[in-house]
Design a protein around this motif. Structure first.
Motif, PDB file in Angstrom:
ATOM      1  N   HIS A   1      21.085 -16.641   4.875  1.00 11.30           N
ATOM      2  CA  HIS A   1      21.071 -17.157   6.173  1.00 11.30           C
ATOM      3  C   HIS A   1      19.413 -17.569   6.386  1.00 11.30           C
ATOM      4  N   ARG A   2      19.177 -18.860   6.867  1.00  9.04           N
ATOM      5  CA  ARG A   2      17.843 -19.233   7.372  1.00  9.04           C
ATOM      6  C   ARG A   2      17.993 -19.688   8.859  1.00  9.04           C
ATOM      7  N   VAL A   3      17.202 -19.254   9.533  1.00  3.38           N
ATOM      8  CA  VAL A   3      17.225 -19.686  11.195  1.00  3.38           C
ATOM      9  C   VAL A   3      16.367 -20.963  11.305  1.00  3.38           C
ATOM     10  N   SER A   4      16.756 -22.005  11.563  1.00  4.52           N
ATOM     11  CA  SER A   4      15.914 -23.310  11.749  1.00  4.52           C
ATOM     12  C   SER A   4      16.931 -24.326  12.158  1.00  4.52           C
ATOM     13  N   HIS A   5      16.261 -25.315  12.755  1.00 10.25           N
ATOM     14  CA  HIS A   5      17.052 -26.635  12.950  1.00 10.25           C
ATOM     15  C   HIS A   5      17.168 -27.616  12.018  1.00 10.25           C
ATOM     16  N   PRO A   6      18.244 -27.848  11.353  1.00 11.30           N
ATOM     17  CA  PRO A   6      18.479 -28.589  10.021  1.00 11.30           C
ATOM     18  C   PRO A   6      17.726 -30.032  10.486  1.00 11.30           C
ATOM     19  N   ILE A   7      17.847 -30.594  11.441  1.00 11.29           N
ATOM     20  CA  ILE A   7      17.512 -31.743  11.805  1.00 11.29           C
ATOM     21  C   ILE A   7      15.791 -31.874  11.925  1.00 11.29           C
ATOM     22  N   PHE A   8      15.231 -31.024  12.813  1.00 10.84           N
ATOM     23  CA  PHE A   8      13.851 -31.049  13.100  1.00 10.84           C
ATOM     24  C   PHE A   8      12.946 -30.198  11.988  1.00 10.84           C
ATOM     25  N   ASN A   9      13.718 -29.327  11.500  1.00  9.76           N
ATOM     26  CA  ASN A   9      12.797 -28.510  10.611  1.00  9.76           C
ATOM     27  C   ASN A   9      13.632 -27.946   9.583  1.00  9.76           C
TER      28      ASN A   9
ATOM     29  N   SER B   1      28.513 -31.647  19.409  1.00  9.04           N
ATOM     30  CA  SER B   1      29.011 -33.036  19.935  1.00  9.04           C
ATOM     31  C   SER B   1      28.017 -33.620  20.874  1.00  9.04           C
ATOM     32  N   LYS B   2      28.198 -34.890  21.055  1.00  9.32           N
ATOM     33  CA  LYS B   2      27.389 -35.650  22.197  1.00  9.32           C
ATOM     34  C   LYS B   2      25.883 -35.404  22.060  1.00  9.32           C
ATOM     35  N   GLN B   3      25.506 -35.167  20.867  1.00  9.23           N
ATOM     36  CA  GLN B   3      23.773 -35.130  20.548  1.00  9.23           C
ATOM     37  C   GLN B   3      23.373 -36.607  20.473  1.00  9.23           C
ATOM     38  N   ARG B   4      22.200 -37.002  21.285  1.00  8.67           N
ATOM     39  CA  ARG B   4      21.420 -37.980  20.899  1.00  8.67           C
ATOM     40  C   ARG B   4      20.073 -37.604  20.336  1.00  8.67           C
ATOM     41  N   TYR B   5      19.499 -38.376  19.477  1.00 10.49           N
ATOM     42  CA  TYR B   5      18.036 -38.047  19.123  1.00 10.49           C
ATOM     43  C   TYR B   5      17.080 -39.083  19.158  1.00 10.49           C
ATOM     44  N   ASN B   6      15.823 -39.178  19.397  1.00 10.04           N
ATOM     45  CA  ASN B   6      14.836 -40.095  19.204  1.00 10.04           C
ATOM     46  C   ASN B   6      14.276 -39.812  17.770  1.00 10.04           C
ATOM     47  N   VAL B   7      14.791 -40.474  16.918  1.00 10.42           N
ATOM     48  CA  VAL B   7      14.548 -40.281  15.401  1.00 10.42           C
ATOM     49  C   VAL B   7      13.045 -40.342  15.106  1.00 10.42           C
ATOM     50  N   LYS B   8      12.144 -41.237  15.870  1.00 12.10           N
ATOM     51  CA  LYS B   8      10.772 -41.355  15.580  1.00 12.10           C
ATOM     52  C   LYS B   8      10.056 -40.219  16.124  1.00 12.10           C
ATOM     53  N   GLN B   9      10.614 -39.279  16.804  1.00 12.68           N
ATOM     54  CA  GLN B   9      10.049 -38.079  17.306  1.00 12.68           C
ATOM     55  C   GLN B   9      10.447 -36.996  16.380  1.00 12.68           C
ATOM     56  N   ILE B  10      11.379 -37.185  15.459  1.00  7.16           N
ATOM     57  CA  ILE B  10      11.889 -35.938  14.508  1.00  7.16           C
ATOM     58  C   ILE B  10      10.599 -35.513  13.343  1.00  7.16           C
ATOM     59  N   ASN B  11       9.839 -36.684  13.228  1.00  2.00           N
ATOM     60  CA  ASN B  11       8.979 -36.629  12.090  1.00  2.00           C
ATOM     61  C   ASN B  11       9.408 -36.302  10.748  1.00  2.00           C
ATOM     62  N   ASP B  12      10.414 -36.942  10.399  1.00  2.00           N
ATOM     63  CA  ASP B  12      11.166 -36.679   9.009  1.00  2.00           C
ATOM     64  C   ASP B  12      10.063 -37.115   7.793  1.00  2.00           C
ATOM     65  N   LEU B  13       9.757 -36.259   6.931  1.00  2.00           N
ATOM     66  CA  LEU B  13       9.108 -36.631   5.880  1.00  2.00           C
ATOM     67  C   LEU B  13      10.020 -36.766   4.613  1.00  2.00           C
ATOM     68  N   TYR B  14      11.310 -37.004   4.924  1.00  2.00           N
ATOM     69  CA  TYR B  14      12.376 -36.791   3.654  1.00  2.00           C
ATOM     70  C   TYR B  14      13.118 -38.235   3.485  1.00  2.00           C
ATOM     71  N   GLY B  15      12.703 -38.879   4.451  1.00  2.00           N
ATOM     72  CA  GLY B  15      13.544 -40.249   4.321  1.00  2.00           C
ATOM     73  C   GLY B  15      14.978 -40.185   4.761  1.00  2.00           C
ATOM     74  N   ARG B  16      15.543 -39.444   5.394  1.00  2.00           N
ATOM     75  CA  ARG B  16      16.956 -39.117   5.855  1.00  2.00           C
ATOM     76  C   ARG B  16      17.598 -40.069   6.525  1.00  2.00           C
ATOM     77  N   PHE B  17      16.551 -40.890   7.347  1.00  2.00           N
ATOM     78  CA  PHE B  17      17.550 -41.651   8.565  1.00  2.00           C
ATOM     79  C   PHE B  17      16.962 -43.061   8.446  1.00  2.00           C
ATOM     80  N   PRO B  18      17.435 -43.797   7.519  1.00  2.00           N
ATOM     81  CA  PRO B  18      16.719 -45.316   7.351  1.00  2.00           C
ATOM     82  C   PRO B  18      17.213 -46.045   8.558  1.00  2.00           C
TER      83      PRO B  18
END
Length: 593
Positions: free
Chosen positions: A195-203, A224-241
């Protein structure tokens, strides 16, 4: 047996209380303590037998601080005591002492029992996980080889992780919510889930030098019913084109970014239905890559946190799938009948899981499954909603309609009603908004009941201003209901966002809007509209489907008949109103205020 014992140790009537889940977690901590003592893994000074309520907090702290076990801080370092009423703590410890002395605890069964009871806590549930039957179906559908690396992000997939561990898989979770439950389960069920405790999307926490860790199989049940501001995720892995907004796309993109072979994810039916913007491009790319293997609709209330109808999507990177299986597991054949006396009943749980697996693998076309071609999906603008491909046979009334048809877009202009809000009560222009409730029983828009005063939204309001002869088609909620704007209407009437305005073009073979209105109101027209209906919790009619709506070519005689029929309908409703008023007058004659 353990479920019966635990239900006797706590009051199940408390499950709507905010502290109910903490009480269950505290019980799990205490039973883990008893298990460690039973295995002679604790010093004699830390015996649970004869435990007093006043010493619980101190002893849990001592257990957490023990240096010889890596799991102790995760199990005992989480404090559950603050929210639980003291009398409930006293009763729990007293009952636990009796159960331990009588050797009533079956330790391997405790994790499953705790999770089932936590799932029942409704809105108070902090750690909801998938029901057993759906978790079993997900593992059955992917069928990972023994000792495969299996990734289960999000708390909802913990039940899947436990099933995979019993199948001798190497299981890795990533859990956004801190809880002792996963570690209690590892200890009591003798499992080695990492187990690892972390948010898969943000971290994301499963990393290797320069990249995300790749797993053989991935299983996901995100919130369910989640919305994200992808620009604020600061994704370094190119997951969300796509830079998407809706959570379904973000969650699927993350899952695919860490998968080598196959993945399965719980999604809402909304993502299957949407055919605009980023959702359209996302599904188009996945279909062109050929990685979507199947879509399975589950019973509507089978997953408590999902308001929309939940579905499963299977992704396969090992084989190119030009066609995909669409499967409806929400029918009665796949819904289990829950007995009233079950200890923790769950509505609309599944049965006949082997049939679902077999028909998807063998790609059988049945009344509840269909292999849908890439060309058909493209023709439908990548709308993957199950009902679009598994519909009932058209009603008999359709046989009487002319086989020669033209699409509605050739006969009428379509104007989509949009939200118009009052934004300037002093200097704005006043409009009257027609609502669904303003359509009379016979189908006439008799009034526009909602005043709005606008300035910023003025141009939008003007674009959807109504004209005599306009037809209003309800496209959201009460889909298919039709209203006709009368000859005498205000020049400031506008349509609400529940409507599609249908305005007959000049020079068509339809003589009068009444003819088109009558057809759309008829049993034949309504049958076609209902077949086009999409949406999960809220039924919808999409503009592109309305444009393609087939309108039968009608002779002059048929059109005259439709107009005469309309006059008869209006006359009948006028008589009904007269008789209603007459009845009211008679009632008032006897006693009056």
């Amino acid at each position: 047996m353990s479920t019966d014992v635990i239900l006797r140790m706590i009051d199940d009537n408390d499950r709507d209380e905010i502290w109910y889940c903490d009480q269950l977690l505290l019980l799990g901590q205490l039973i883990a303590w008893a298990w460690l003592e039973k295995k002679q893994l604790l010093p004699s000074s830390l015996s649970i037998f004869g435990l007093q309520p006043a010493t619980v907090r101190e002893n849990l702290a001592r257990l957490s601080a023990l240096a010889d076990s890596a799991c102790h801080p995760e199990i005992f370092g989480f404090s559950c005591l603050q929210s639980i009423p003291q009398d409930k703590v006293d009763t729990l410890i007293s009952n636990l002492n009796k159960a331990l002395q009588a050797e009533l605890i079956i330790y391997p069964e405790i994790p499953h029992t705790l999770q089932q009871l936590i799932n029942r806590a409704g809105k108070q549930t902090p750690f909801w996980t998938l029901p057993d039957d759906i978790a079993e179906l997900m593992t059955l559908l992917l069928a990972p080889e023994k000792n495969s690396a299996c990734y289960c992000p999000f708390n909802g997939t913990l039940s899947v992780a436990h099933q995979l561990a019993t199948q001798q898989q190497n299981v890795y979770t990533e859990l956004p919510l801190v809880s002792p439950l996963p570690y209690i389960s590892n200890l009591l069920a003798d499992q080695a889930i990492e187990h690892r405790v972390s948010h898969p999307i943000f971290n994301p926490a499963w990393l290797k030098p320069g990249a995300l860790v790749q797993f053989d199989y991935c299983f996901s049940c995100p919130p369910s019913k989640q919305r994200y501001n992808v620009k604020q995720i600061n994704d370094l892995y190119g997951r969300f084109p796509e830079q998407p907004l809706y959570g379904d796309i973000v969650h699927i993109r993350h899952l695919l970014s860490q998968c080598r072979k196959q993945s399965i994810a719980v999604v809402t039916e909304s993502i299957l239905q949407r055919t605009a913007g980023k959702e359209w491009g996302f599904k188009k790319q996945l279909l062109e890559e050929g990685i979507i293997k199947a879509i399975i609709r589950l019973p509507s209330s089978s997953l408590a946190p999902y308001r929309d109808t939940p579905c499963l999507m299977i992704f396969d990177k090992q084989k190119h799938h030009r066609d995909i299986m669409i499967f409806d597991a929400s029918t009665a054949y796949f819904r289990a009948h829950v007995k009233r006396n079950q200890i923790y009943p769950q509505p609309n749980t599944l049965r006949n899981l082997d049939v679902i697996y077999q028909q998807i693998e063998e790609q059988e076309n049945t009344s509840h499954s269909r292999l849908v071609s890439y060309d058909k999906l493209t023709e439908n603008d990548y709308n993957m909603q199950v009902d679009r491909y598994l519909t009932k046979a058209p009603p008999k009334q359709l046989k009487a309609v002319s086989s020669e048809t033209v699409p509605l877009s050739e006969l009428a202009d379509l104007i989509r009603g949009q939200s118009v809000k009052s934004d300037n009560m002093l200097n704005g222009d006043q409009f009257l908004e027609v609502m669904v409730s303003d359509i009379s029983a016979e189908g006439v828009v008799e009034q526009a009941g909602k005043p709005v005063i606008v300035n910023e939204y003025r141009e939008r309001a003007i674009q959807q201003r109504l004209k005599p002869g306009d037809i209003l088609l309800v496209i959201k909620g009460h889909t298919g209901k039709v209203g006709l704007v009368p000859t005498i209407c205000g020049n400031n009437w506008i349509a609400s966002q529940s409507f599609q305005i249908i305005r007959l073009k000049k020079g068509t073979w339809i003589k009068d809007p009444v003819v088109l209105f009558q057809y759309l109101s008829s049993s034949a027209g309504q049958a076609i509209l209902q077949q086009l209906r999409s949406g999960a919790s809220v039924p919808l009619l999409q503009t592109r489907d309305i444009k393609k709506l087939p309108i039968p070519k009608m002779s002059d005689e048929e059109q005259e008949m439709a107009q005469h029929n309309w006059e008869e309908i209006r006359s009948i409703h006028a008589e009904i109103r007269f008789l209603q008023d007459k009845a009211l007058t008679f009632r008032r004659k006897i006693w009056h205020h």
